[in-house]
Design an enzyme around this catalytic site. Structure first.
Site, PDB file in Angstrom:
ATOM      1  N   GLY A  12       0.814  -1.228   0.000  1.00  0.00           N
ATOM      2  CA  GLY A  12       0.000   0.000   0.000  1.00  0.00           C
ATOM      3  C   GLY A  12       0.839   1.267   0.000  1.00  0.00           C
ATOM      4  O   GLY A  12       2.070   1.241   0.151  1.00  0.00           O
ATOM      5  N   ARG A  56      -1.349   8.903   4.265  1.00  0.00           N
ATOM      6  CA  ARG A  56      -1.509   9.789   5.429  1.00  0.00           C
ATOM      7  C   ARG A  56      -0.208  10.093   6.180  1.00  0.00           C
ATOM      8  O   ARG A  56      -0.174  10.954   7.041  1.00  0.00           O
ATOM      9  CB  ARG A  56      -2.541   9.183   6.399  1.00  0.00           C
ATOM     10  CG  ARG A  56      -3.965   9.469   5.977  1.00  0.00           C
ATOM     11  CD  ARG A  56      -4.962   8.712   6.816  1.00  0.00           C
ATOM     12  NE  ARG A  56      -5.013   7.300   6.459  1.00  0.00           N
ATOM     13  CZ  ARG A  56      -5.665   6.385   7.157  1.00  0.00           C
ATOM     14  NH1 ARG A  56      -6.289   6.708   8.265  1.00  0.00           N
ATOM     15  NH2 ARG A  56      -5.675   5.118   6.757  1.00  0.00           N
ATOM     16  N   ASP A  80       1.716  -2.617   8.386  1.00  0.00           N
ATOM     17  CA  ASP A  80       1.492  -1.398   9.172  1.00  0.00           C
ATOM     18  C   ASP A  80       0.822  -1.695  10.513  1.00  0.00           C
ATOM     19  O   ASP A  80       0.277  -0.817  11.161  1.00  0.00           O
ATOM     20  CB  ASP A  80       0.706  -0.351   8.370  1.00  0.00           C
ATOM     21  CG  ASP A  80      -0.695  -0.794   8.019  1.00  0.00           C
ATOM     22  OD1 ASP A  80      -1.019  -1.982   8.229  1.00  0.00           O
ATOM     23  OD2 ASP A  80      -1.473   0.054   7.532  1.00  0.00           O
ATOM     24  N   TYR A 115      42.426  16.460  21.250  1.00  0.00           N
ATOM     25  CA  TYR A 115      41.976  15.753  20.057  1.00  0.00           C
ATOM     26  C   TYR A 115      42.981  14.654  19.740  1.00  0.00           C
ATOM     27  O   TYR A 115      44.174  14.927  19.547  1.00  0.00           O
ATOM     28  CB  TYR A 115      41.844  16.695  18.842  1.00  0.00           C
ATOM     29  CG  TYR A 115      41.583  15.903  17.589  1.00  0.00           C
ATOM     30  CD1 TYR A 115      40.413  15.135  17.473  1.00  0.00           C
ATOM     31  CD2 TYR A 115      42.502  15.843  16.546  1.00  0.00           C
ATOM     32  CE1 TYR A 115      40.173  14.354  16.352  1.00  0.00           C
ATOM     33  CE2 TYR A 115      42.269  15.054  15.420  1.00  0.00           C
ATOM     34  CZ  TYR A 115      41.101  14.312  15.335  1.00  0.00           C
ATOM     35  OH  TYR A 115      40.863  13.523  14.236  1.00  0.00           O
ATOM     36  N   ALA A 175      55.641  21.241  27.784  1.00  0.00           N
ATOM     37  CA  ALA A 175      54.392  21.968  27.561  1.00  0.00           C
ATOM     38  C   ALA A 175      54.534  22.857  26.344  1.00  0.00           C
ATOM     39  O   ALA A 175      55.566  23.490  26.137  1.00  0.00           O
ATOM     40  CB  ALA A 175      54.047  22.788  28.792  1.00  0.00           C
TER      41      ALA A 175
HETATM   42  C1  UD1 Z   1      -8.337  -3.395   6.343  1.00  0.00           C
HETATM   43  C2  UD1 Z   1      -9.543  -4.353   6.439  1.00  0.00           C
HETATM   44  C3  UD1 Z   1     -10.471  -3.893   7.559  1.00  0.00           C
HETATM   45  C4  UD1 Z   1      -9.697  -3.846   8.855  1.00  0.00           C
HETATM   46  C5  UD1 Z   1      -8.484  -2.948   8.719  1.00  0.00           C
HETATM   47  C6  UD1 Z   1      -7.609  -3.077   9.958  1.00  0.00           C
HETATM   48  C7  UD1 Z   1      -9.958  -5.122   4.176  1.00  0.00           C
HETATM   49  C8  UD1 Z   1     -10.800  -5.008   2.958  1.00  0.00           C
HETATM   50  N1  UD1 Z   1     -10.255  -4.342   5.173  1.00  0.00           N
HETATM   51  O1  UD1 Z   1      -8.839  -2.113   5.935  1.00  0.00           O
HETATM   52  O2  UD1 Z   1     -11.562  -4.802   7.674  1.00  0.00           O
HETATM   53  O3  UD1 Z   1     -10.544  -3.411   9.901  1.00  0.00           O
HETATM   54  O4  UD1 Z   1      -7.665  -3.332   7.598  1.00  0.00           O
HETATM   55  O5  UD1 Z   1      -6.547  -2.158   9.954  1.00  0.00           O
HETATM   56  O6  UD1 Z   1      -9.061  -5.927   4.175  1.00  0.00           O
HETATM   57  N2  UD1 Z   1      -2.348  -3.486   0.998  1.00  0.00           N
HETATM   58  C9  UD1 Z   1      -1.691  -4.065  -0.054  1.00  0.00           C
HETATM   59  N3  UD1 Z   1      -2.244  -3.999  -1.292  1.00  0.00           N
HETATM   60  C10 UD1 Z   1      -3.420  -3.389  -1.542  1.00  0.00           C
HETATM   61  C11 UD1 Z   1      -4.093  -2.805  -0.447  1.00  0.00           C
HETATM   62  C12 UD1 Z   1      -3.539  -2.872   0.801  1.00  0.00           C
HETATM   63  O7  UD1 Z   1      -0.608  -4.631   0.118  1.00  0.00           O
HETATM   64  O8  UD1 Z   1      -3.854  -3.389  -2.698  1.00  0.00           O
HETATM   65  C13 UD1 Z   1      -1.741  -3.578   2.331  1.00  0.00           C
HETATM   66  C14 UD1 Z   1      -1.399  -2.216   2.901  1.00  0.00           C
HETATM   67  O9  UD1 Z   1      -0.054  -1.872   2.620  1.00  0.00           O
HETATM   68  C15 UD1 Z   1      -1.583  -2.445   4.411  1.00  0.00           C
HETATM   69  C16 UD1 Z   1      -2.673  -3.515   4.474  1.00  0.00           C
HETATM   70  O10 UD1 Z   1      -2.690  -4.139   3.212  1.00  0.00           O
HETATM   71  O11 UD1 Z   1      -0.416  -2.949   5.008  1.00  0.00           O
HETATM   72  C17 UD1 Z   1      -4.036  -2.961   4.836  1.00  0.00           C
HETATM   73  O12 UD1 Z   1      -4.521  -2.111   3.826  1.00  0.00           O
HETATM   74  P1  UD1 Z   1      -5.425  -0.857   4.118  1.00  0.00           P
HETATM   75  O13 UD1 Z   1      -5.732  -0.181   2.830  1.00  0.00           O
HETATM   76  O14 UD1 Z   1      -4.861  -0.050   5.218  1.00  0.00           O
HETATM   77  O15 UD1 Z   1      -6.782  -1.560   4.638  1.00  0.00           O
HETATM   78  P2  UD1 Z   1      -7.933  -0.876   5.478  1.00  0.00           P
HETATM   79  O16 UD1 Z   1      -8.771  -0.068   4.569  1.00  0.00           O
HETATM   80  O17 UD1 Z   1      -7.354  -0.218   6.661  1.00  0.00           O
HETATM   81 MG    MG Z   2      -5.326   0.472   7.238  1.00  0.00          MG
END
Ligand code: UD1
Ligand code: MG
Length: 451
Positions: free
Chosen positions: A12, A16, A102, A366, A423
């Protein structure tokens, strides 16, 4: 317990964080967020796969452990991310664990306990959940009367009634590989965000009459996601508290854990006392019975036992053996070896200096690119002039040498055992054993017995 294949999602963007650096590469207690998760995964898994996408090369480069990377070139959702590891999942018989890069605070023990629960209950899918007063933003857990999960609804897809549910999806799940392979085939992106939601695996497992349980935990911190820098600082505080607590349990006195910052890989022996405002970083190893007074910054350094490290020193990439006195206000730069019983005193800077047993450099000096023997005294204000404007040169000083205050030692230079400088001497030529030199430039001093 069955062999565990762990998939870590790290593709991802992390918008933010408002950062040029990928979110999962931001450091917590000196270690990238993704490495916290991977190291935890490594301890409990037979194989770890990391899904990378956004700034993939940077993420791959930051990870040192033996991980199998899969590229998710377009980020089409958490389900789509897991699809990238489908071949490996198909070839794995047993449980698959999904972690998010994360969510760095999750503990090894929690994951092990969850897998035990999953196996003991013969569940097909177990999801870590918790109860939150304010569940906004998280997927909500919907259960039937038997407390089995029947659906996870994302915030954007939830009805106002569903939004009131307090049990939330952490995102961390354990699922048997057969159920996961089938579920990945079934996923679609028919939802508010047009993403392939990993949470929809619930629908697939249910359609196969599989058992879906929640593993509810009380410690919300463990599953808190780091999305912005406010979360990052909270995660940092939590991890540092855990590290300090472990050292205290191991017998280290930390006078004020709130202002003591110790990186994860640092080792410290029992009965060492650490005063406030101290920062100990990297691969530092500290022995036992040391006193580390306030405001020290120690980086990638090995320190023996029974040392007195007084206030406000910076010590980097060096070795300090035992029973030394350091500081206050000393700067020990990379490449120093400080032997047993040495004193490096007030306002002394040393660099690439090999200083042997019981030698003293007590004040305002030094010392760069030097070897100094045992029991030598380097007087106040001595400067090792190691740089001629083009190159650095070395100074070699023997045992029991006496360097007078305010001497300038112009390298390359050798002062043999029991040599002395007066000295203020500016020493440009080598000094023979048991010989005294004085003046500018320094010449041999021969005592006139008739005077
Ligand atoms: C996700 C969950 C949600 C949960 C929340 C907890 C889903 C659909 N939703 O939502 O139910 O309550 O986490 O924090 O799973 N990532 C990828 N590839 C992508 C999208 C995301 O690798 O295409 C990775 C991101 O880097 C991250 C993790 O997946 O480490 C979570 O993705 P994020 O978009 O934060 O999910 P949330 O919308 O928070
Ligand atoms: Mg998230």
């Amino acid at each position: 317990m069955s062999d565990l294949l762990t998939v870590v999602l790290a593709a991802g963007k992390g918008t933010r964080m408002k950062s040029d650096t990928n979110k999962v590469l931001h450091k917590i207690a000196g270690k990238e967020m993704v490495n916290h998760v991977i190291d935890t995964a490594d301890k409990i898994s037979s194989k770890v796969i990391c899904i990378v996408g956004h700034q993939a090369e940077d993420v791959k480069e930051a990870i040192n452990s033996d991980v199998n990377f899969k590229l998710q070139s377009e980020q089409l959702g958490t389900g789509h991310a897991v699809m990238q590891a489908k071949n490996e999942i198909e070839n794995h018989s047993g449980d698959v664990l999904i972690l998010y890069a994360d969510i760095p605070l999750i503990k090894e023990k929690t994951l092990q306990d969850m897998q035990k629960f999953h196996d003991n209950q013969s569940a097909n899918l177990t999801i870590i959940t918790t109860l939150l007063k304010n569940p906004t933003g998280y997927g909500r857990i919907i259960k039937n009367e038997e407390s089995e999960i029947i659906k996870i609804v994302e915030e954007d897809d939830a009805t106002s009634k569903e939004k009131k549910i307090n049990e939330i999806n952490s995102g961390i799940m354990c699922i048997d590989s057969n159920s996961l392979v089938k579920a990945l085939d079934d996923l679609d992106n028919d939802n508010a965000q047009n993403e392939y939601y990993l949470t929809d695996v619930v629908d697939s497992v249910r359609s196969e009459k599989g058992k879906i349980l929640s593993y509810q935990i009380d410690d919300k911190e463990e599953i808190t996601g780091v999305n912005d820098r406010v979360n990052l600082s909270k995660a940092e505080k939590t991890i540092r508290e855990r590290i300090n607590k472990q050292h205290m349990i191991n017998g280290v006195t930390i006078i004020d854990p709130q202002t003591t910052y110790i990186d994860e890989n640092v080792e410290i022996g029992a009965d060492t006392i650490i005063y406030p405002f101290t920062y100990i970083e990297g691969e530092t190893k500290i022995g036992s019975h040391n006193i580390i007074k306030p405001h020290n910054h120690i980086i990638d350094t090995v320190i023996g036992d029974h040392n007195n490290i007084k206030n406000s020193n910076v010590i980097k990439e060096s070795i300090i053996k035992s029973q030394c006195n350091i500081g206050p206000f000393a700067h020990i730069r990379p490449g120093c070896i400080v032997a047993d019983g040495v004193k490096i005193g007030n306002y002394v800077e040393i660099k690439k200096a090999d200083i042997r047993e019981k030698t003293k450099v007590p004040h305002l000096s030094y010392v760069g690119d030097a070897e100094i023997g045992t029991q030598t005294n380097v007087g106040a204000g001595t400067i090792f002039a190691n740089y001629d404007g083009k190159n650095k040169h070395k100074t070699i000083i023997g045992n029991s040498v006496f360097i007078g205050s305010n001497s300038t030692l112009v390298a390359p230079l050798k002062i043999e055992n029991k040599g002395k400088t007066g000295a203020g001497a500016v020493v440009t030529k080598d000094v023979k054993e048991d010989t005294t030199v004085i003046g500018v430039p320094a010449r041999e001093y021969i005592e006139n017995k008739d005077d």
